[in-house]
Each structure stands twice: as structure tokens, then as C-alpha cells.
Design an enzyme around this catalytic site. Structure first.
Site, short mmCIF file in Angstrom:
data_model
loop_
_atom_site.label_atom_id
_atom_site.label_comp_id
_atom_site.label_asym_id
_atom_site.label_seq_id
_atom_site.Cartn_x
_atom_site.Cartn_y
_atom_site.Cartn_z
N GLU B 52 0.89 -1.24 0.06
CA GLU B 52 0.02 -0.04 -0.13
C GLU B 52 0.94 1.27 -0.09
O GLU B 52 0.34 2.43 -0.42
CB GLU B 52 -0.93 -0.05 1.33
CG GLU B 52 -2.22 -1.03 1.15
CD GLU B 52 -1.55 -2.40 1.90
OE1 GLU B 52 -0.41 -2.63 1.85
OE2 GLU B 52 -2.60 -3.45 1.68
N PHE B 114 -11.33 -7.62 13.85
CA PHE B 114 -10.12 -8.10 13.24
C PHE B 114 -9.97 -6.99 12.08
O PHE B 114 -10.79 -6.35 11.37
CB PHE B 114 -10.60 -9.34 12.20
CG PHE B 114 -9.53 -9.92 11.58
CD1 PHE B 114 -8.30 -9.87 11.98
CD2 PHE B 114 -9.75 -9.99 10.10
CE1 PHE B 114 -7.24 -10.46 11.02
CE2 PHE B 114 -8.90 -10.25 9.25
CZ PHE B 114 -7.66 -10.60 9.80
N GLN B 115 -8.63 -6.68 11.94
CA GLN B 115 -8.25 -5.63 11.04
C GLN B 115 -8.90 -4.14 11.11
O GLN B 115 -9.19 -3.36 10.34
CB GLN B 115 -8.36 -6.21 9.61
CG GLN B 115 -7.43 -7.27 9.39
CD GLN B 115 -7.10 -7.48 7.91
OE1 GLN B 115 -8.28 -7.12 7.04
NE2 GLN B 115 -6.16 -7.93 7.67
N LYS B 164 -17.63 -1.07 6.07
CA LYS B 164 -17.89 -2.15 5.07
C LYS B 164 -19.69 -2.23 5.20
O LYS B 164 -20.18 -2.34 3.85
CB LYS B 164 -17.69 -3.66 5.54
CG LYS B 164 -17.63 -4.50 4.46
CD LYS B 164 -16.94 -5.97 4.87
CE LYS B 164 -17.19 -6.77 3.77
NZ LYS B 164 -16.35 -8.03 3.90
N MET B 482 24.49 8.94 1.63
CA MET B 482 24.15 10.46 2.01
C MET B 482 24.46 10.33 3.55
O MET B 482 24.96 10.92 4.40
CB MET B 482 22.82 10.73 2.11
CG MET B 482 22.43 12.21 2.40
SD MET B 482 23.66 13.43 1.32
CE MET B 482 22.65 14.15 0.32
C1 TPP Z 1 12.64 5.59 4.69
C2 TPP Z 1 13.83 6.16 5.07
N1 TPP Z 1 14.71 5.74 6.09
C3 TPP Z 1 15.85 6.32 6.52
C4 TPP Z 1 16.18 7.51 5.64
C5 TPP Z 1 17.54 7.86 5.99
N2 TPP Z 1 18.51 8.01 4.74
C6 TPP Z 1 18.39 9.15 4.02
S1 TPP Z 1 19.68 8.93 2.69
C7 TPP Z 1 19.93 7.20 3.36
C8 TPP Z 1 20.70 6.63 2.48
C9 TPP Z 1 20.25 6.14 1.00
O1 TPP Z 1 21.17 5.43 0.31
P1 TPP Z 1 20.99 5.03 -1.04
O2 TPP Z 1 19.49 4.78 -1.43
O3 TPP Z 1 22.22 4.06 -1.59
O4 TPP Z 1 21.46 6.45 -1.75
P2 TPP Z 1 22.78 7.21 -1.87
O5 TPP Z 1 22.78 8.27 -0.89
O6 TPP Z 1 24.05 6.27 -1.63
O7 TPP Z 1 22.85 8.07 -3.23
C10 TPP Z 1 19.19 7.30 4.41
C11 TPP Z 1 19.31 5.62 5.09
C12 TPP Z 1 15.18 7.93 4.89
N3 TPP Z 1 15.52 8.93 4.20
N4 TPP Z 1 14.10 7.36 4.60
#
Ligand code: TPP
Ligand code: MG
Lengths: 183, 586
Positions: B52, B114-115, B164, B482
Site C-alpha cells: 500500500e 479483526f483488522q 463495510k 548520504m
Molecule cells: C525511509 C527512510 N529511512 C531512512 C532514511 C535516512 N536516509 C537518508 S539517505 C539514506 C541513504 C540512502 O542510500 P542510497 O539509496 O544508497 O542512496 P545514496 O545516498 O547512496 O545515493 C538514508 C538511510 C530515509 N531518508 N528514508
């Protein structure tokens, strides 16, 4: 570069917390399920204060309720609270009665006092001075009903405390603008 | 037009009346009647996602690329809770969505059935508005109202929770009427006096800048056209937030590039040194302002926004204009023309000279390599090889997202879809699916990271089922890049849990789903590989192996001002630029 060195941006409610004011907001809302939760959730979610809150239907046919909120914050924060409230879809109107000025604010309190002898006499004397009414009495206690500004009620409660204050129930502030105009 | 029908049929009827042809969803017990009604018609095409969250992001991608409202349908309980991330994302980025959730029958509400979950309670904070429909009589009005609320004013997600028994109940359906809500009426026209005042400020400005945002895109294509006109008339430089890219053409010489944390040197310095900032449909977010008390210290600020709460929220402005940016820009362009207004030309000339000096720093520059693919180079090549097509770009979140924003250049609005406010990893693939459904013939590319792509990878299956030729272009640096960059910057290079261990073989993964997998690690072969991806009629996962340790620059570190950027040539000092206070920020 050659940027003029004028003072930094004047605003940030997060930085300057010194000028905190208390304001009374009157919020006209659709009387529908969840509307109070929306308003209260907005305050908790964005970290605003609620000092007092009252709510009741004010126009049955139109399904309108009025929520009166006493809140505190910097003028900028309070302006922001007003706008955030206006964003809620069931909110029709937000009036900052403190900004409008001269609004009438009233609260109702019921104050239970226990005591005997001299204390009973003193309680009745004070109640009389505050125009509080006795709405329940036993040989040991009174319940007083009192309306007025919140500070008047605070004062009454403080005076009753040494005499034998047992319990207090307050409605919170209801407020309305003076004069003929509908706000 | 009033007809007797069941609640479930009303849902489908209302979708038709609202012109909805594409619906993203996932079935379950509490929405079976609606699925049954869908089965018996073919106006509304249901797209079965695999999670979803994917439905919500796909609806966002559909909405953002088409200007229409995105619609999703999910079941009660876990169906609704799975959609929450997407709803929150849409709220943060002002994307119009209508999300229909099933609910347990009214007599069971509150019994921990449920749900069952308190969907309106849970979504109150992540929707613009939500409804629990308790009576069939209310359903037609609420359905139409939801579309109105989602798309008018500042757009956002709206949830309609339908028990529902209400889906089974029979009632009278009525078609949408004109006034779609009894009291909610956002102000569209800007105040004439204030607009006039803005014009005076603009004619007097010596160092002006247009700071534009997603509001220009949300207002519709006309707003982008008007922005271009106003820029041409005034000669002012234009920068934009991440969300606003494409509203102003990147090829225009008045374009400064994106501003903010990973914005260009010229855009951020122009913001810092300007004497007049005209903010159009942006919201002074912390990624943009950097250190607030050092934000554009010598400037007067005008802020045009449809949401009154955005004005003076983070930054106090001198002149707020509440209204739809399209309407306000129209007034401004007209006034500038009819009153033959003129900018301070000589001051502007000096301002542009200064801007050109900043530009000459080439802040997006990077050191090329013949051995490894530099991620920036990969985006540059992707751009060069796709720019002449009708291309839509989505992204995941991380360095690749910022490199995409910096090195892919947009000429048109609605071509760029990214999770800006919430920064949701997993957004890009489902959003690409939504965009591809809105533009079946276009080239749709999700610029991804190897970590992010795994968050909604299941939607590959959706892409294959509907023969959607979306391209997933992974800048695979084997790191949550990042996160790694921030750890280098703030935590002494201790790369705690940011290495992407145990990665799948993305080529085989693509093939396992029935798509095409391509891998490239050699800069010399990159063009041919990208071309192969473009030419493929199928969904493709492109595993582009890039330099593992590249940092995304330039950067304004947290807690710093616009004129305190780290530039590419300062990369070596990364570990020592942020002070203790900055470390507290995100
Ligand atoms: C759902 C979620 N969890 C954690 C983060 C924190 N976060 C931001 S960038 C990142 C790393 C992303 O890695 P990748 O997809 O390999 O991209 P890159 O920075 O290497 O280009 C994380 C864990 C986020 N933005 N979203
Ligand atoms: Mg990565």
C-alpha cells in the site's frame, strides 16, 4: 561579499522566547465528530500551549460550535497558531480576542469548602464579597458557584484554601467581543 | 442526477464523475464490495500494487506528473497503516491525493475487531483532512468534497474511511455540484494593494532574486509560463527549491540553479546578498535557509503563498501576499506591462557581474575519472542521452537524489518527482509507475540508490504486470551514501551501519521479475549501456557501479549560512567544518 551588515533576520519564534503573551482565541468550527481532536492535536503536534479550552455548540441549526482557547506564546507564534487553525478544513473563523481588544472573558467555578464554626462564617463572608452563590450546603461544607474572570476565580480559590478548600471544578474561559458587531 | 445504488457503487460512480481513470490499490476484506463494483465496469482502471505504500507513492507520481488528483484504495487495518508513509509524504510536498480506506462495519468500530484500526485518528496528522463515513446519506457529498479539498488551495492528501456496512447500504447518489465544501474556500486572488507594493519594491531593487518553489508547479503550467514572463520582463535572476525544479527552464541564462543545502554557489550567494527576495510558492524550509539568523541579512522579503500559515512561519517577511501564485504572477506581469515598469538596470548589471563571478567558481564541478564512473558523470550522460525525449524523472532519497537535482536539467514543470519534505526512501519506483501510467509513451526514469530501491522493490512486479517500461537507474555506491557522507562530516568517518552489505545481484533481480538487467562499471561503456536501457521496451534495472566514496557537494553544512558553503575543492576538509551546535541539527 559586499553584503550590508544590517542586523540578522529579526524573526524566529524559536530564538526569541522572551516576549511571551497570553491570548484568547475564539474558533468557530463545524460541530462534527473529531473536530476537537483536530484542534487539540494541532496544539500538541506543533508544540503550542493550551492554558484553557472550552467548547460547546453555539448554533444548532448550522451545526456550529465555538472553541475558546487561551494560549501563550510570542506574538509571532500566536499569529502562526491562528493561521494553522484556519488551515483545518472544519474551522470557519479564528478571532484573536486579545488582539481585537476589550473582549469579555468569563469562567464559572464550583468550589467546595469544608469547615466548622468560625471557618464557615469566614467562608460565607468571602463568598459574599466575591458574589459567589451557595449551591449546596451540609453541616460540614458548602459548594460555591462563582463566575468571573479567571484571575478573580484564582483569587477566590486562594482565599478558600486555608479555610478548608476540598475541591474545585472550573469550566475554562468563554469569551466574547464587546459591542454590537458580530466579529 | 440522482440514482439509487449501494455505497460501493457510489464510490465507483463518484470516481467516474471526478474523471478518475486510474486507481491504485490493494484489496482486502473491508473493501471487497468496492472491488466488486470495480469489477463490473471498465471506466476506472485499477492498478494492483504490491504494497500500500507503493499505491500512495504511485498516486503521488501520477498526480505530480499530470496535475490531476491521485487516487488510491486500500483495506482497513494494515492496508491503511501501510499507506501512512505515502500520505505523510503527500502532505509534506502538497500533493493532491484521495485515499479510500475500508473500515470494519460501524457496529464493530471500537471493539478491536479483526483488522480494525482508528484510521481517522491515525491519519489526522498526516492528511489535509479526513472523514469517517457513518451514514450512506453522507457518502456522495463526502466523496466529492474530498476531491475538492485535496485539490484546492494548498493541495494535500484526504482520507475517506468507509465502513463495510456503509459500502453495502443503498442510498441516493448525487453528482458533484459547484460548491464543494460549505466553508473551505482558499483565497486565490492576491490583494491588489500588496501586489502594487511588491511592484514598487521590485522596481527599486538593486540586488533582487526570485526564490521559487513547488507552489509554482502546483498552481499549474500557466504559473510556470507567467514566471518565465515575469523573469524576462524584470531581468531578475531565478533560483528554485528542489520541489520547484522545471518551473523555470534550466537552459535560461537567468537560471542560477537550485538553492539550499546542495544548491549552487551562485544561487546561495545571491540569496545571501540580495536586497530583495521574491519568494514565490516556497516555504523557507530549513534545507533552504540554513542558519536562520544569518539568512539573507540585508534583504527585504516578499512572500507569495496560497497558505497563510506559510507566511512568517520560519522567516519574517516584509510583505506577504496570500493567493495562488498563478493569479498573483498574472497580476504582476500585467502591471509590469501596462505601467511600463522598469527595473533598476544599472544596478542589475552590477548584480549580474557579481553573479557571474560566483558562477565562475563552477560549484557543481567534480574530478572526472577514466577508471570509475563518477555519479555526477553518470547523471550528466543520462541527461544528455534523454534530454531530447519526453522524459520524466523520479528519485529515491540520498546523494543520488541531489546529484540528479544538480546535474539533470529540467525545462518543463511536472517532469521531476522527488520526495522533498519527508525524504522518503522507496518513493521513486512507485512514483515512476504512477508517472508512466499518466504518460504511457514517455520515458520514465527512477534515479535510485542501491539502498533506497530495496524499500519498494516489490513494485517491479506491478511494472511488469502492466507492461510499464520504467527504468530504474541505480547509482550503486554500495553505501547509504548520504548517511556515509554525514558520518564523514560529523562522526569522524565511523561508518556505522551505512555500508550496503549483502546486496542482491540487481541484474538477476530484474530478470527474476521478468524485466531487463544491465550493469555498467566502465565510463567508456556508459553511453552505450544507457542507450540500451532507453531502447528497451521493458522495465529495466540499470546497476550503475559508481565511485563509492564520492561526496555530494557543494553543501551548506547544518547550522551554517548561505555564504559558508563547502565547495568541491574543499572536499578534503570535510571532517572539520561542522561545529558542535551544527551536529545537533539534521
Ligand atoms: C525511509 C527512510 N529511512 C531512512 C532514511 C535516512 N536516509 C537518508 S539517505 C539514506 C541513504 C540512502 O542510500 P542510497 O539509496 O544508497 O542512496 P545514496 O545516498 O547512496 O545515493 C538514508 C538511510 C530515509 N531518508 N528514508
Ligand atoms: Mg547508495
Amino acid at each position: 561579499m559586499n553584503a550590508p551588515t544590517s542586523p540578522p533576520s529579526p524573526y524566529s519564534s524559536a530564538i526569541g522566547k522572551s516576549n511571551v503573551e497570553s491570548h484568547t482565541l475564539s474558533v468557530l468550527v463545524d460541530n462534527e465528530p473529531g473536530v476537537l481532536a483536530r484542534v487539540v492535536g494541532l496544539f500538541s503536534g506543533r508544540g503550542y500551549n493550551i492554558e484553557s479550552l472550552t467548547v460547546a455548540e453555539v448554533a444548532h441549526a448550522e451545526h456550529l460550535s465555538r472553541i475558546t482557547i487561551v494560549t501563550s506564546g510570542t506574538p509571532e507564534a500566536i499569529e502562526q497558531i491562528g493561521h494553522q487553525l484556519e488551515r483545518l478544513v472544519p474551522v470557519h473563523k479564528v478571532i484573536d480576542l486579545t488582539l481585537v481588544g476589550g473582549a469579555i472573558e468569563r469562567e464559572l467555578a464550583m468550589v467546595k469548602v469544608q469547615g466548622k464554626g468560625e471557618n464557615r462564617v469566614e467562608a460565607l463572608r468571602l463568598a459574599d464579597a466575591f458574589r459567589a452563590r451557595v449551591i449546596d450546603a451540609t453541616t460540614q461544607s458548602f459548594v460555591f458557584e462563582l463566575t468571573g474572570r479567571s484571575d478573580k476565580i484564582d483569587q477566590f480559590i486562594e482565599l478558600m484554601r486555608p479555610i478548608g478548600l476540598v475541591d474545585v471544578s472550573r469550566t475554562g474561559v468563554a469569551a466574547i467581543a464587546r459591542g454590537a458587531a458580530a466579529p | 442526477m440522482s440514482k439509487q445504488m449501494s455505497g460501493a457503487e457510489m464510490v465507483v460512480e463518484a470516481l467516474k464523475d471526478q474523471g478518475v481513470r486510474t486507481l491504485f490499490g490493494y484489496p482486502g476484506g473491508a473493501v471487497l464490495p468496492i472491488y466488486d463494483a470495480l469489477f463490473q465496469q471498465d471506466f476506472v482502471k485499477h492498478v494492483l500494487v504490491r504494497h500500500e505504500q507503493g499505491a500512495a507513492h504511485a498516486a503521488e507520481g501520477f498526480a505530480r506528473s499530470s496535475g490531476k488528483t491521485g487516487v488510491l484504495l486500500v483495506t482497513s487495518g494494515p492496508g491503511a497503516t501501510n499507506a501512512i508513509t505515502g500520505l505523510t509524504d503527500a502532505l509534506m510536498d502538497s500533493i493532491p491525493l484521495v485515499c479510500i480506506t475500508g473500515q470494519v462495519p460501524t457496529h464493530l468500530i471500537g471493539s478491536d475487531a479483526f483488522q480494525e484500526c482508528d484510521t481517522v485518528g491515525i491519519t489526522r496528522h498526516c492528511t489535509k483532512h479526513n472523514y469517517l463515513v457513518r451514514r450512506i446519506e453522507d457518502l456522495p457529498r463526502i466523496l466529492h468534497e474530498a476531491f475538492y479539498v485535496a485539490s484546492s488551495g494548498r493541495p494535500g492528501p484526504v482520507v475517506i474511511d468507509i465502513p463495510k456496512d456503509v459500502q453495502f447500504a443503498v442510498g441516493t447518489y448525487s453528482a458533484p455540484r459547484n460548491n464543494q465544501h460549505k466553508s473551505y474556500r482558499p483565497q486565490l486572488k492576491g490583494d491588489a494593494g500588496r501586489i502594487a507594493q511588491a511592484m514598487t519594491m521590485m522596481t527599486k531593487a538593486k540586488r533582487p532574486v526570485f526564490y521559487t518553489g513547488g507552489g509554482v508547479i502546483n498552481s499549474g503550467p500557466a504559473a510556470s509560463t507567467l514566471l518565465r514572463e515575469l523573469a524576462a520582463l524584470t531581468g531578475f535572476p531565478v533560483t528554485s527549491t528542489l520541489m520547484g525544479l522545471g518551473a523555470f527552464p534550466a537552459s535560461n541564462k537567468q537560471w542560477l540553479g537550485m538553492l539550499g543545502m546542495h544548491g549552487t554557489f551562485e544561487a546561495n550567494n545571491a540569496m545571501h546578498d540580495c536586497d530583495l527576495m521574491v519568494c514565490i510558492g516556497a516555504r523557507f524550509d530549513d534545507r533552504i535557509t540554513g542558519r536562520l539568523d544569518a539568512f539573507a541579512p540585508g534583504s527585504k522579503k516578499i512572500h507569495i503563498d496560497i497558505d497563510p500559515s506559510s507566511i512568517n512561519k520560519n522567516v519574517k517577511v516584509d510583505l506577504g501576499i496570500i493567493g495562488d501564485v498563478g493569479h498573483v504572477l498574472e497580476d504582476m506581469v500585467r502591471l509590469w506591462r501596462t505601467q511600463s515598469l522598469e527595473a533598476n538596470k544599472s544596478a542589475l548589471k552590477a548584480w549580474w557581474t557579481q553573479i557571474d563571478i560566483w558562477r565562475a567558481r563552477n560549484s557543481l564541478g567534480f574530478r572526472g575519472s577514466e577508471k570509475t564512473i563518477k555519479p555526477q558523470y553518470a547523471i550528466q550522460r543520462l541527461y544528455e542521452l534523454t534530454k531530447d525525449r519526453e522524459t520524466y524523472i523520479t528519485t529515491e532519497v540520498g546523494q543520488h537524489q541531489m546529484w540528479a537535482a544538480q546535474h539533470y536539467h529540467f525545462e518543463e514543470p511536472n517532469r521531476w518527482m522527488t520526495s522533498g519534505g519527508l525524504g522518503t526512501m522507496g518513493y521513486g519506483l512507485p512514483a515512476a509507475i504512477g508517472a508512466q501510467l499518466a504518460h504511457p509513451k514517455a520515458l520514465v526514469i527512477d534515479i535510485a540508490g542501491e539502498a533506497s530501491i530495496q524499500m519498494c522493490i516489490q513494485e517491479m512486479s506491478t511494472a511488469l504486470q502492466y507492461r510499464l517500461p520504467v527504468k530504474i537507474f541505480i547509482l550503486n555506491n554500495e553505501y547509504m551514501g548520504m548517511v556515509r557522507q554525514w558520518q564523514e562530516l560529523l562522526h569522524g568517518g565511523r561508518y556505522s551501519e551505512s555500508y550496503s552489505e549483502a546486496l542482491p545481484d540487481f541484474v538477476k533481480l530484474a530478470e527474476a521479475y521478468g524485466g531487463v538487467g544491465i550493469r555498467c562499471s566502465d565510463p567508456a561503456q556508459l553511453d552505450a549501456a544507457i542507450q540500451e536501457m532507453i531502447d528497451s521496451p521493458k522495465a529495466v534495472i540499470f546497476d550503475c557501479l559508481v565511485d563509492k566514496m564520492e561526496n555530494c557537494l557543494p553543501m551548506i553544512p547544518s547550522g551554517k549560512a548561505h555564504n559558508e558553503m563547502i565547495l568541491p575543492d574543499m572536499d578534503a576538509q570535510m571532517g572539520s567544518v561542522i561545529d558542535e551546535k551544527g551536529k545537533m541539527l539534521v
